[in-house]
Design an enzyme around this catalytic site. Sequence first.
Site, short mmCIF file in Angstrom:
data_model
loop_
_atom_site.label_atom_id
_atom_site.label_comp_id
_atom_site.label_asym_id
_atom_site.label_seq_id
_atom_site.Cartn_x
_atom_site.Cartn_y
_atom_site.Cartn_z
N ASP A 49 0.88 -1.17 0.00
CA ASP A 49 0.00 0.00 0.00
C ASP A 49 0.92 1.21 0.00
OD1 ASP A 49 1.05 0.12 2.52
OD2 ASP A 49 -0.81 -0.36 3.57
N CYS A 52 4.49 1.48 2.09
CA CYS A 52 5.50 0.42 2.06
C CYS A 52 6.91 0.92 2.36
CB CYS A 52 5.44 -0.38 0.77
SG CYS A 52 6.03 0.49 -0.66
N HIS A 262 7.67 0.70 -4.89
CA HIS A 262 7.41 -0.36 -3.90
C HIS A 262 8.74 -0.89 -3.36
CE1 HIS A 262 5.40 -3.49 -1.75
NE2 HIS A 262 6.32 -4.34 -2.20
#
Length: 275
Positions: A49, A52, A262
Amino acid sequence: YKLSVSPEMDIMEYCRKEWRGNTPVAKRMRKGYEAVAQKFASIRRIRGDNYCAFRATLFQALSQATQLPKWLQSEDFTMLPENLLSKYDWIKQWQLKQKPGKKMGEISDEIKEYLILLRKKWKNISEIKDPLEKQEACDKLFKNEEEEYSLYEALKFLMLNTAIELYNADKSGRRVPVFSWLLFARDTSSNPCQLMHNHLNHIGHSGGLEQVEMFLLAYALQYTIQVYRLYKYSTDEFITLYPNDPEEDWPVVTLITEDDRHYNIPVRMCQETML
C-alpha cells in the site's frame, strides 16, 4: 487480512518466479537480484500500500535495534506536537489516518500517543537479546494493524518536524544538506506548510514517498537507508544511499526496489559478508 511482511523466501527463487521472460527489463532485474544475492540470502515481501517505504524501513530498523536511538530518549520528544502547535497554527490541518476533520486539540493528544507508542515498541524490541525472539516480536507488531499505522503517523510527524528544522536552519543561513534545497525547491512544497498539505498528508492515502522524501525519512530517523534499485543495475545509482553523505554513527538499513515505488527487504546476510 493481509500480511504486512511476508515470510522469507530465497532471493533467486523469488526472482525466477517474478522475472521469467527474456525482455531487457527481465534480464536487468535478474542481474540485479543476483548482485543482491551475493550479500543476502532471502527476501521478505512488504505489503504494497502507500506505506510500504515506512513499513520496510521501520521493520528493518526494529529487527536490528539493540538500543533506543538518542532522539527517542530525549525528555521533550513526546512534547513535540504541543511545541510545534504553539508556533505553527497551520499544523491544525494535519490529517490523521482515517480521521479527517478531527479538532486539533485531540490530534495533538493522538500524535503524542503515537510518539509514545513508537518509543515503547522500539525500547521493548531493542531490549530483546535473542535474534529469533526479536524477529518474532517484530512479526507480531507488524500484524497489528492499529499499532502499525499509528507508528507510521508518528514517522510522518517526525518528518514534518525535521523539515521545519531544516527550513529554519536554511533561512537563518546555516548549512543544510543538499536534499533540503531540493525538497523546498518543488512548487508543491516551497515551505513546511505546503509540504504537509501537498505531500505528508497524502502519504498512505493517495501516494507513497518520493525520492526526496526518502532523504527526509532518513534524517528524521537518523538512519542511513541503503536501497538496491534493481532497474538501475549497472549504473552508479544501483545502490543508493539516503542520505548520500551519511553520518558515520548512523545505523544502516537495507531495502530493495524494482521501481522506486514499492520496497521489499533483503534478510539473512550471507556469512562471508558478515565477516
